[in-house]
Design a protein around this motif. Structure first.
Motif, PDB file in Angstrom:
ATOM      1  N   THR A 170       0.783  -1.233  -0.003  1.00 47.62           N
ATOM      2  CA  THR A 170       0.111   0.019  -0.305  1.00 47.62           C
ATOM      3  C   THR A 170       0.924   1.444  -0.132  1.00 47.62           C
ATOM      4  O   THR A 170       2.221   1.232   0.139  1.00 47.62           O
ATOM      5  N   GLN A 219      -8.948  -4.559  -5.283  1.00 48.29           N
ATOM      6  CA  GLN A 219     -10.121  -4.169  -4.312  1.00 48.29           C
ATOM      7  C   GLN A 219      -9.782  -3.990  -2.822  1.00 48.29           C
ATOM      8  O   GLN A 219     -10.153  -3.113  -2.270  1.00 48.29           O
ATOM      9  N   LYS A 228      -6.746  -4.319  -1.615  1.00 46.34           N
ATOM     10  CA  LYS A 228      -5.883  -3.167  -1.185  1.00 46.34           C
ATOM     11  C   LYS A 228      -6.354  -1.839  -1.255  1.00 46.34           C
ATOM     12  O   LYS A 228      -5.809  -0.935  -0.201  1.00 46.34           O
ATOM     13  N   GLN A 229      -7.212  -1.427  -2.177  1.00 45.87           N
ATOM     14  CA  GLN A 229      -7.896  -0.020  -1.999  1.00 45.87           C
ATOM     15  C   GLN A 229      -8.769   0.085  -0.477  1.00 45.87           C
ATOM     16  O   GLN A 229      -8.733   1.193  -0.075  1.00 45.87           O
ATOM     17  N   GLU A 280      -6.213   0.854   1.919  1.00 46.55           N
ATOM     18  CA  GLU A 280      -5.567   1.991   1.871  1.00 46.55           C
ATOM     19  C   GLU A 280      -6.909   3.400   2.338  1.00 46.55           C
ATOM     20  O   GLU A 280      -6.424   3.981   3.109  1.00 46.55           O
ATOM     21  N   ASP A 281      -8.217   3.052   2.041  1.00 43.88           N
ATOM     22  CA  ASP A 281      -9.008   3.997   2.364  1.00 43.88           C
ATOM     23  C   ASP A 281      -9.251   4.133   4.109  1.00 43.88           C
ATOM     24  O   ASP A 281      -9.376   5.119   4.500  1.00 43.88           O
ATOM     25  N   SER A 311      -7.650   8.498  -2.596  1.00 48.10           N
ATOM     26  CA  SER A 311      -7.663   8.272  -4.035  1.00 48.10           C
ATOM     27  C   SER A 311      -8.739   9.358  -4.667  1.00 48.10           C
ATOM     28  O   SER A 311      -9.717   9.578  -4.125  1.00 48.10           O
TER      29      SER A 311
END
Length: 280
Positions: free
Chosen positions: A106, A243, A245-246, A249-250, A279
């Motif tokens: 990340t 998805q 990973k996102q 991060e979010d 993002s």
């Protein structure tokens, strides 16, 4: 420092992971070392354990761990370990160097640096930087016993400044499962076997706070041309899971204040803001 950061050269070993289906996890399954304070342990006392608890609550997922000693092949035996017909044992590593290519890393969530740790009252109280240590009289420098992990930036720094004879080497990879990275500070420095130690910042900061019978000073090491002491840290997931990973991060962005509070509580020396940008 944490075992793969004690010698960051080891973290550069390349590896290709097979892409996997990006399905939504039903649990927050964390890969961890069971004896690696201040990062993690089987009792859940490390700062990575506390961060994992934050994430699990935020994601409304039950938290579980899969433990394996963080020696060679840690990622292969944790994040990528799966028997036929079974799910992966864990889905995220809470602390990896940013850009670590054995995982899909990340964006970084903190940055720290190697530190010099020494007790007050042994003639080093005027040392406020690595340059100050080098400015000590030659006879004083020659008497120092400085603990370092082999093949680390600390050992390279000693060699660069003609202090090899003052170095007391410690192995990055120790076959003893009871060994933990903070022994160099908590046992040998606090016990008088060493005059100083150069270690990864989270280790130095945490164990300097934990030692009660000696007042230990923590001084950040200063980078030099060709010698880096500061590193950004991220989280790691498997390749082929964008998805997930996102989502990590979010959540990292949302929990930024709580994450920083945990790092500060554990004495982690923090450099400039390493928070990932939202993002777009």
């Amino acid at each position: 420092m944490r075992r793969w950061l004690a010698g960051l050269a080891l973290a550069a070993v390349g590896c290709t992971a097979a892409a996997q289906a990006d399905t939504a996890p039903q649990r927050f399954k964390v890969c961890q070392d069971p004896n690696n304070l201040p990062f993690s342990n089987a009792a859940g006392q490390g700062f990575e354990n506390k961060i994992a608890e934050l994430f699990a609550r935020e994601l409304a997922l039950p938290l579980s761990y899969y433990s394996f000693p963080q020696r060679m092949a840690f990622i292969r035996n944790t994040l990528r370990f799966k028997l036929p017909g079974e799910d992966y044992r864990c889905d995220v590593v809470i602390g990896v160097p940013a850009g670590f290519d054995q995982v899909s890393a990340t964006k970084p969530y903190y940055r720290s640096t190697y530190v010099l740790v020494f007790p007050k009252g042994i003639g080093l109280d005027a040392v406020k930087s690595s340059a100050d240590l080098l400015s000590l009289p030659a006879d004083r420098r020659k008497k120092l016993r400085i603990g370092v992990y082999d093949r680390s930036p600390g050992s390279e720094w000693l060699a660069r400044h003609d202090l090899v004879d003052q170095g007391v080497p410690y192995h990055i990879l120790n076959a003893d499962p009871a060994q933990y990275p903070g022994e160099i500070v908590e046992r040998d420095l606090a016990g008088g076997k060493l005059d100083a130690a150069i270690v990864w910042g989270p280790i130095g900061g945490y164990f300097a706070k934990r030692v009660r019978d000696r007042d230990l000073v923590v001084v950040p090491m200063t980078a030099e041309p060709g010698l880096k002491f500061d590193y950004a840290m991220a989280m790691g997931v498997r390749y082929g899971e964008p998805q997930w990973k996102q989502r990590i991060e979010d959540t990292m962005i949302k929990l930024r204040p709580q994450i920083l509070a945990i790092l500060n509580e554990y004495g982690v020396p923090l450099l400039d803001d390493a928070a990932p940008a939202p993002s777009r």
